[in-house]
Design an enzyme around this catalytic site. Structure first.
Site, mmCIF file in Angstrom:
data_model
loop_
_atom_site.group_PDB
_atom_site.id
_atom_site.type_symbol
_atom_site.label_atom_id
_atom_site.label_comp_id
_atom_site.label_asym_id
_atom_site.label_seq_id
_atom_site.Cartn_x
_atom_site.Cartn_y
_atom_site.Cartn_z
ATOM 1 N N GLU A 52 59.333 22.112 40.592
ATOM 2 C CA GLU A 52 59.335 22.746 41.906
ATOM 3 C C GLU A 52 57.884 23.061 42.248
ATOM 4 O O GLU A 52 57.055 23.202 41.349
ATOM 5 C CB GLU A 52 60.158 24.043 41.870
ATOM 6 N N SER B 174 41.316 30.762 40.272
ATOM 7 C CA SER B 174 42.448 29.941 39.831
ATOM 8 C C SER B 174 42.499 28.554 40.456
ATOM 9 O O SER B 174 43.083 27.640 39.886
ATOM 10 C CB SER B 174 43.762 30.676 40.105
ATOM 11 N N LYS C 68 46.928 25.088 37.044
ATOM 12 C CA LYS C 68 48.292 24.611 36.787
ATOM 13 C C LYS C 68 48.353 23.452 35.786
ATOM 14 O O LYS C 68 49.346 23.273 35.089
ATOM 15 C CB LYS C 68 48.940 24.179 38.103
HETATM 16 C C1 LIG Z 1 45.312 27.983 43.002
HETATM 17 C C2 LIG Z 1 46.531 28.788 42.696
HETATM 18 N N1 LIG Z 1 46.369 30.032 42.212
HETATM 19 C C3 LIG Z 1 47.433 30.810 41.913
HETATM 20 C C4 LIG Z 1 48.733 30.363 42.139
HETATM 21 C C5 LIG Z 1 49.873 31.300 41.844
HETATM 22 O O1 LIG Z 1 50.586 30.966 40.707
HETATM 23 P P1 LIG Z 1 50.507 31.816 39.379
HETATM 24 O O2 LIG Z 1 50.722 33.237 39.765
HETATM 25 O O3 LIG Z 1 51.582 31.257 38.540
HETATM 26 O O4 LIG Z 1 49.144 31.611 38.799
HETATM 27 C C6 LIG Z 1 48.952 29.061 42.639
HETATM 28 C C7 LIG Z 1 50.311 28.560 42.847
HETATM 29 O O5 LIG Z 1 50.538 27.510 43.379
HETATM 30 C C8 LIG Z 1 47.816 28.263 42.929
HETATM 31 O O6 LIG Z 1 47.943 27.023 43.424
#
Ligand SMILES: Cc1ncc(COP(=O)(O)O)c(C=O)c1O
Length: 404
Positions: free
Chosen positions: A123, A390, A101
């Site tokens: 948000e 992620s 993020k």
């Molecule tokens: C570690 C992590 N992965 C994935 C996501 C999902 O978001 P996005 O689909 O925008 O990557 C989040 C959302 O808070 C997150 O904290």
């Protein structure tokens, strides 16, 4: 193998169009008062994206503050355990603040500063976007208000403490399901009331144009790095498949985007099936229908009269009844495949990655991990799979412990 009749070999993927549409999805559906605000943002971003000074500021911060490039780690024990394709993890969990993020909040805060905005709103669901926003606001000395559903405040207490320590005000959203959807409603309400001095840092590839495109652009560094790192490690720029979890869709688009025109690269997304597709879930692409949510036309979970349905996932970051418009488009083009993954399957994914690789993933990421055994088996040992790690699981330890 992706068989996409809509992307012919001579035709390059080039979405969105000038009006911010990805096929029939996207656009800007906002109250009239926000039109001039979005126009101002569009022209500021159009100037910034071709300004070498902006690019330099962004890249310097990614390197010196975020810690990029993140490694592309070969998962040797996971590969052996699964007995199929070679698996690599793109380590966004190693970014400053613990998730991808931050790439996006760095880009947007630079834009806010450039536009002379003094007040930042955001948000957050899992709290990772809130933490990333509070972090860049502290770094740039700007006021920060983060809207968060009351239920998520309970689930992600640690991240609330982090945001407050960073100097942000966390405002609870107490309506509806008290999760990300409601936090987004509150943030939009604030934005409408304070359109002049306020910059809204949206946390995924959702919202009105130009946000889905802009957030994608700030995250595509993930895929660009993956190409270069794979070339170094495997002597080839493209893997056979790239796997990512999909909430709004920002980490998935970030790692996929530089590969969209490489038709041999399979793109697989994991969305939250919660208790299963017949129970409470957040599987928007599997079960949703076209509609307008939070300023854009996309696919969403809604009842027959168009009321937004309450989404559920064990992971707060996937618990959203909508999805970025580009994902709806990629699904329709058959360029990416999306798979529902239940809470229970994700919890197994946490254990699998923790115990083979010593990496405790976020519950969101664990949804993507769940797809690896089947894909590795299908693609076979000559293949290479990259999954987007992620985020790290620290924020989810209480939830994980409760379910084990
Ligand atoms: C570690 C992590 N992965 C994935 C996501 C999902 O978001 P996005 O689909 O925008 O990557 C989040 C959302 O808070 C997150 O904290």
């Amino acid at each position: 193998m992706t068989n996409n009749p809509n992307i012919a070999s001579t035709e390059r993927y080039d979405a969105p169009d000038a009006t911010g549409h990805f096929g029939t999805y996207g656009g800007a559906f906002v109250p009239e008062i926000l039109y001039p605000v979005l126009e101002e943002l569009k022209s500021a971003y159009a100037e910034a994206r071709v300004d070498p000074e902006f690019d330099k500021q962004y890249r310097d911060l990614l390197r010196e503050y975020v810690g990029r490039p993140t490694p592309l780690s070969f998962c040797d024990r996971l590969t052996t355990e699964l007995g199929g394709a070679k698996i690599y993890a793109k380590r966004e969990d190693l970014c400053h603040t613990g998730a991808h993020k931050i790439n996006n909040t760095i880009g947007q805060i630079l834009l806010a500063q450039r536009m002379g905005k003094t007040r930042i709103i955001a948000e957050t669901g899992a709290g990772q976007h809130g933490v990333a926003t509070a972090t860049v606001c502290a770094k740039f000395g700007l006021d920060c208000i983060v809207y968060m559903g009351s239920e998520d405040i309970e689930r992600q207490r640690l991240n609330v403490e982090r945001m407050e320590l960073l100097g942000a005000e966390v405002r609870p959203a107490t309506s509806g399901s008290q999760t990300l959807k409601d936090a987004t409603n509150e943030a939009i309400r604030d934005w409408v009331s304070n359109p002049i001095d306020t910059f809204y840092i949206i946390g995924s590839v959702v919202g009105p144009h130009p946000y889905p495109m802009m957030v994608r652009d700030f995250h595509r560094v993930i895929g660009n790095e993956t190409r270069a790192q794979l070339l170094e490690k495997e002597g080839r720029e493209t893997p056979d498949a790239i796997v990512a979890c999909v909430g709004g869709g920002s980490n998935a688009i970030g790692i996929w985007y530089p590969f969209i025109n490489d038709k041999d690269v399979q793109l697989h997304g994991a969305e939250a099936a919660g208790e299963g597709l017949n129970g409470r879930h957040a599987a928007t692409l599997a079960k949703g229908t076209p509609g307008v949510l939070h300023g854009a036309m996309s696919v969403m979970l809604q009842d027959h009269s168009g009321q937004v349905e309450i989404a559920h996932s064990v992971s707060a970051g996937l618990d959203y009844p909508g999805i970025g418009p580009e994902h709806a488009h990629l699904r329709d083009l058959d360029r990416a495949q999306y798979h529902p993954v239940t809470d229970e399957e994700a919890l197994h994914g946490v254990e699998l990655l923790s115990q083979t690789e010593g990496i405790i993933p976020a519950l969101e990421t664990a949804h993507a991990v769940h797809l690896l055994p089947t894909l590795a088996d299908q693609l076979g040992e000559d293949a290479v799979i990259v999954f987007n790690c992620s985020g790290r699981g620290d924020k989810d330890m209480e939830t994980i412990a409760k379910h084990r």
